[in-house]
Design an enzyme around this catalytic site. Structure first.
Site, PDB file in Angstrom:
ATOM      1  N   HIS A 156      -9.619 -44.573 -51.282  1.00 46.99           N
ATOM      2  CA  HIS A 156      -9.149 -43.205 -51.019  1.00 46.99           C
ATOM      3  C   HIS A 156      -7.670 -42.990 -51.312  1.00 46.99           C
ATOM      4  O   HIS A 156      -6.996 -42.214 -50.634  1.00 46.99           O
ATOM      5  CB  HIS A 156      -9.473 -42.785 -49.588  1.00 46.99           C
ATOM      6  N   ASP A 168      -7.253 -46.116 -39.083  1.00 47.75           N
ATOM      7  CA  ASP A 168      -6.422 -45.264 -39.934  1.00 47.75           C
ATOM      8  C   ASP A 168      -5.962 -43.992 -39.239  1.00 47.75           C
ATOM      9  O   ASP A 168      -5.011 -43.345 -39.675  1.00 47.75           O
ATOM     10  CB  ASP A 168      -7.143 -44.921 -41.242  1.00 47.75           C
ATOM     11  N   CYS A 183      -6.429 -39.601 -43.172  1.00 50.61           N
ATOM     12  CA  CYS A 183      -6.838 -40.853 -43.821  1.00 50.61           C
ATOM     13  C   CYS A 183      -5.979 -41.284 -45.005  1.00 50.61           C
ATOM     14  O   CYS A 183      -5.432 -42.391 -45.009  1.00 50.61           O
ATOM     15  CB  CYS A 183      -8.296 -40.763 -44.242  1.00 50.61           C
TER      16      CYS A 183
END
Length: 523
Positions: free
Chosen positions: A130, A318, A71
């Site tokens: 993130h 992703d 990710c």
């Protein structure tokens, strides 16, 4: 007075002329959505009418890949147009960003948001981030800066890390939503005993890390796992309508770019009540249904605002699907998360990074078309730059390839001829050249779980779970005497059933030499 009105009118005409022909762009970046998770890519246990409609009215790519099988590195590659292998001064990005990670993208680097911002666009990032906040280390004290707004985004709202990891709060721009200086967010560490309570979820929702933050009680109350999808969607559609409204009201509105990064379908699987029990693939499938609804709501907002005909939508993921508890349950119910591809999230086999990719642009992209062009998500930087007329330097376009001709046409020759792919383990950084995929090690460099109690299944164990054969694997394990590396002809064997490493030593040598050039920074 007349002169003032004339001046304002001329200003409006000048602004309108400046932005004429520049489309709005919405990039929808799903989380952990596998190659086989959509109806238009072969799914039968879930129904995705809104995404299928996007494909039917646009173009579907069959050989598109995320920048990484993980990710955080994948998001780095998407936003910067550079392989994650180059990040951190050549050390690379390999795993998910930890809770205390500072911002992982240098604020001086060009991003896709900068590309649009430089051309007068309004820009927003909504959803999962993130990629860290702050310089060096994130202590979670406001302001959370540098962050998205230092990378070309005018506005940010969303999940600061991931829906399975603390802190379970929303961030808006550089502030925690609902923050209170008299009750600040406090990092307690892994052995936190007085953490602030979070939404109760059942075991079948799959793994979620316990909260390790105290304080910020009201901020935590605003975060409900079952409302994340709808909250992010409402923020996105409100933002679209606020941007589009200025043009509709006769003002010289700017074109806009929206990066919408959903938490669907990352574990835990907590869809809103209206989606629970609606699929034939358990909570995982229900979460896919919510994702499809999100795409539908975005389309509705564009259409209601009168800007759909001048908007590009890119929909992708992703990385590939993950065989956690929910994923394994879905597989047992007959849902093929990654289709017939070998592997899963975190690993370098095709199932880890070959992802759905759909492009929609009325009047520019022919409806119902399919492309087998090799494409990587790092290519969006150069592609978007071409769409909006932003010239890139050779350094800015180091890894990114302009794929616009493949979006709007059907080139006879491949636009991209090679690609680096990074899984979780640096030892398994691999290279694709034309039809060949070379992996310099055994297995896939991803998850290793294989027992019922383990959260993250991966590697050889998954082959027995979902029935994806490979010549190196017997009974879910790498067999003795298997080649030390892997070579696959993806043109003849997309599902990677036969390792040809021993049959083509000259190809292996060429691929290995090229891979070394990338690793050494010479390429």
């Amino acid at each position: 007075m007349k002169n003032i009105i004339l001046h304002l009118w001329l200003m409006f005409l000048a602004a309108a002329n400046l932005f004429a022909g520049k489309p709005n762009v919405v990039l929808i970046f799903a989380d952990d959505l596998g190659y086989g998770d959509l109806g238009c890519y072969g799914a039968t246990k879930v129904q995705t009418p809104n995404i299928d409609r996007l494909a039917a009215e646009g173009k579907k790519f069959t050989d598109a890949h995320s920048a990484s099988a993980v990710c955080t590195p994948s998001r780095y590659g998407l936003l910067t147009g550079q392989y994650p292998l180059r990040a951190a001064n050549g050390k690379g990005l390999w795993g998910p960003a930890p809770t205390a990670s500072g911002l992982l993208i240098d604020i001086d680097m060009l991003t896709i948001a900068d590309v649009f911002k430089d051309q007068g666009y309004d820009t927003a990032a909504i959803g999962k981030w993130h990629l860290g906040f702050g310089a060096g280390k994130n202590d979670w004290q406001e302001p959370l800066s540098p962050g998205p707004q230092d990378l070309g985004f005018d506005y940010y709202f969303g999940m600061p890390i991931v829906n399975s990891a603390p802190p379970y709060v929303y961030v808006e721009n550089d502030r925690i939503v609902g923050s209170d200086p008299n009750d600040p967010l406090v990092y307690l560490g892994r052995n936190a005993k007085k953490a602030t309570p979070i939404t109760p979820i059942p075991p079948e929702a799959a793994q979620r890390t316990a909260n390790i933050f105290g304080g910020a009680v009201e901020a935590h109350k605003l975060f409900n796992d079952y409302e994340v999808g709808t909250t992010i969607t409402n923020k996105a559609t409100d933002w679209i309508e606020s941007r589009a409204g200025s043009t509709a009201s006769g003002q010289a509105g700017k074109p806009f770019f929206l990066y919408l990064a959903t938490t669907n379908v990352h574990h835990p699987f907590t869809p809103a009540k209206q989606f629970q029990g609606t699929s034939q693939a358990g909570p995982y499938g229900d979460f896919v249904h919510e994702l499809d609804w999100i795409v539908g709501e975005v389309r509705k907002s564009l259409e209601a605002s009168g800007v759909a005909d001048n908007t590009v939508i890119i929909f992708t993921s992703d990385n590939g699907g993950m065989f956690n508890l929910g994923g394994r349950q879905a597989a047992q119910l007959g849902h093929k998360i990654n289709g017939d591809l070998l592997g899963s999230k975190f690993g370098v086999w095709e199932g880890g990074h070959r992802v759905p990719f759909i492009a929609w642009w009325p009047g520019k992209i022919e409806a119902g078309t399919v492309s087998d062009q090799l494409l990587n998500s790092v290519d969006l930087l150069a592609t978007f730059a071409t769409i909006v007329g932003r010239e890139l330097t050779a350094e800015e376009q180091q890894d990114s390839i302009n794929m616009l001709p493949a979006l709007t046409g059907n080139p006879e020759q491949p636009l991209r001829t090679e690609m680096i792919m990074t899984p979780n383990k640096p030892s398994h950084a691999s290279i694709r050249i034309g039809k060949w995929m070379y992996i310099p090690a055994q297995s896939d460099g991803g998850f290793k779980g294989s027992k019922p109690h383990q959260h993250a299944w991966g590697g050889p164990a998954v082959t027995t779970l979902v029935g994806t054969p490979n010549s190196d694997i017997v009974n879910g394990k790498i067999k003795k005497g298997a080649p030390r590396g892997q070579l696959y002809d993806l043109e003849a064997d997309r599902n990677q059933t036969q390792n040809l490493y021993n049959q083509y030593p000259e190809v292996v040598a060429q691929m290995e030499a090229r891979l070394r050039e990338y690793k050494s920074g010479k390429q």
